[in-house]
Scaffold this motif. Structure first.
Motif, mmCIF file in Angstrom:
data_model
loop_
_atom_site.group_PDB
_atom_site.id
_atom_site.type_symbol
_atom_site.label_atom_id
_atom_site.label_comp_id
_atom_site.label_asym_id
_atom_site.label_seq_id
_atom_site.Cartn_x
_atom_site.Cartn_y
_atom_site.Cartn_z
ATOM 1 N N GLU A 1 49.089 112.730 49.749
ATOM 2 C CA GLU A 1 49.258 114.150 50.022
ATOM 3 C C GLU A 1 49.686 114.852 48.750
ATOM 4 O O GLU A 1 50.496 114.330 47.987
ATOM 5 C CB GLU A 1 50.327 114.388 51.087
ATOM 6 C CG GLU A 1 49.903 114.011 52.474
ATOM 7 C CD GLU A 1 50.923 114.448 53.520
ATOM 8 O OE1 GLU A 1 50.705 114.113 54.679
ATOM 9 O OE2 GLU A 1 51.925 115.115 53.179
ATOM 10 N N TYR A 2 49.107 116.047 48.528
ATOM 11 C CA TYR A 2 49.425 116.819 47.334
ATOM 12 C C TYR A 2 49.613 118.282 47.700
ATOM 13 O O TYR A 2 48.913 118.807 48.564
ATOM 14 C CB TYR A 2 48.288 116.738 46.306
ATOM 15 C CG TYR A 2 48.057 115.370 45.749
ATOM 16 C CD1 TYR A 2 48.782 114.918 44.649
ATOM 17 C CD2 TYR A 2 47.099 114.518 46.298
ATOM 18 C CE1 TYR A 2 48.565 113.655 44.122
ATOM 19 C CE2 TYR A 2 46.880 113.250 45.776
ATOM 20 C CZ TYR A 2 47.617 112.830 44.689
ATOM 21 O OH TYR A 2 47.400 111.584 44.172
ATOM 22 N N MET B 1 44.970 114.417 51.433
ATOM 23 C CA MET B 1 45.351 115.642 52.136
ATOM 24 C C MET B 1 45.977 116.570 51.106
ATOM 25 O O MET B 1 46.806 116.125 50.302
ATOM 26 C CB MET B 1 46.364 115.303 53.232
ATOM 27 C CG MET B 1 46.798 116.459 54.064
ATOM 28 S SD MET B 1 45.489 116.885 55.206
ATOM 29 C CE MET B 1 46.067 118.471 55.737
ATOM 30 N N VAL B 2 45.558 117.834 51.099
ATOM 31 C CA VAL B 2 46.130 118.803 50.175
ATOM 32 C C VAL B 2 46.668 120.011 50.940
ATOM 33 O O VAL B 2 46.181 120.339 52.019
ATOM 34 C CB VAL B 2 45.116 119.268 49.101
ATOM 35 C CG1 VAL B 2 44.698 118.115 48.209
ATOM 36 C CG2 VAL B 2 43.915 119.940 49.714
ATOM 37 N N ARG C 1 45.543 135.244 49.816
ATOM 38 C CA ARG C 1 46.722 134.551 49.265
ATOM 39 C C ARG C 1 47.151 133.575 50.352
ATOM 40 O O ARG C 1 47.400 133.979 51.489
ATOM 41 C CB ARG C 1 47.825 135.550 48.929
ATOM 42 C CG ARG C 1 49.178 134.968 48.638
ATOM 43 C CD ARG C 1 49.532 134.609 47.206
ATOM 44 N NE ARG C 1 48.795 135.159 46.127
ATOM 45 C CZ ARG C 1 49.241 136.046 45.249
ATOM 46 N NH1 ARG C 1 50.445 136.531 45.344
ATOM 47 N NH2 ARG C 1 48.477 136.445 44.254
ATOM 48 N N VAL C 2 47.188 132.290 49.997
ATOM 49 C CA VAL C 2 47.538 131.257 50.968
ATOM 50 C C VAL C 2 48.798 130.528 50.538
ATOM 51 O O VAL C 2 49.110 130.449 49.348
ATOM 52 C CB VAL C 2 46.378 130.248 51.174
ATOM 53 C CG1 VAL C 2 45.157 130.934 51.762
ATOM 54 C CG2 VAL C 2 45.999 129.537 49.881
ATOM 55 N N GLU C 3 49.497 130.006 51.528
ATOM 56 C CA GLU C 3 50.674 129.166 51.280
ATOM 57 C C GLU C 3 50.564 127.920 52.138
ATOM 58 O O GLU C 3 50.516 128.003 53.361
ATOM 59 C CB GLU C 3 51.968 129.926 51.615
ATOM 60 C CG GLU C 3 52.282 131.037 50.641
ATOM 61 C CD GLU C 3 53.576 131.775 50.959
ATOM 62 O OE1 GLU C 3 54.325 131.347 51.867
ATOM 63 O OE2 GLU C 3 53.826 132.790 50.300
ATOM 64 N N ASN C 4 50.464 126.789 51.479
ATOM 65 C CA ASN C 4 50.354 125.482 52.141
ATOM 66 C C ASN C 4 49.192 125.431 53.129
ATOM 67 O O ASN C 4 49.327 124.950 54.251
ATOM 68 C CB ASN C 4 51.675 125.116 52.821
ATOM 69 C CG ASN C 4 52.772 124.886 51.812
ATOM 70 O OD1 ASN C 4 52.564 124.222 50.803
ATOM 71 N ND2 ASN C 4 53.935 125.452 52.067
#
Length: 183
Positions: A2-3, A22-23, A155-158
């Motif tokens: 995961e990153y 998984m990112v 704009r995305v977060e996680n």
């Protein structure tokens, strides 16, 4: 693995990711579907500049539903990526670093991913309402007349995604089938 990664993607980040990882993406990504890709192709064919800088950026194949009150966007699930396969190699050759969608890609797209050390990620189909919670801002940047198919800057977060095709051409859809079918 995961990153947590930041968009736009740099070549160093992309080179570390492997098929099946998984990112969680934070930063700015663009949306574009069939009609927007067709219009971008027509723009390029006329020798004109695209309405956004492709270099290093990520395109999410998505057309959102209308936003609910207090939200920047409605349901935001992925579109079948193969519908953009006739446009993707040219955009990758222009410096596009990543694509997010669902489903398999053509050999031409796979070859362009490897040639340009780019990446293809899958978002979870059918989970558009959940995915929209990772989107904190949405702005139409081009082709407003296309409605839900307009190009948007998000704009995305996680934002969760899975590496399907990594920069070396490893393809999760192929390796997972082989792994599943082992005796």
């Amino acid at each position: 693995m995961e990153y947590k990664i930041t968009a736009p993607f740099d070549k160093n980040t992309i080179s570390k990711l492997r098929s099946g990882d998984m990112v969680y993406i934070s930063g700015d990504i663009y949306t574009a579907r069939d009609a927007a890709h067709k219009r971008m192709k027509e723009t390029l064919d006329r020798g004109e500049a695209l309405p956004m800088n492709i270099e290093g950026n990520v395109i999410y194949y998505m057309g959102p539903s209308p936003a609910r009150e207090g939200r920047p966007i409605g349901s935001a699930g992925p579109t079948t990526a193969s519908r953009m396969d006739k446009y993707a190699p040219e955009l990758l050759d222009m410096g596009l670093s990543g694509m997010i969608g669902k489903g398999k890609r053509s050999k031409e797209v796979l070859d362009a991913i490897v040639r340009n050390k780019a990446i293809y990620l899958a978002a979870i189909g059918g989970a558009g309402a959940l995915l929209s919670k990772a989107i904190v801002e949405s702005e139409v940047v081009a082709y407003d007349d296309l409605g839900t198919e307009a190009i948007r800057k998000l704009r995305v977060e996680n934002f969760p995604a899975i590496v399907v095709i990594d920069s070396e051409g490893n393809n999760l859809y192929e390796t997972a089938i082989k792994e599943f079918c082992r005796e």
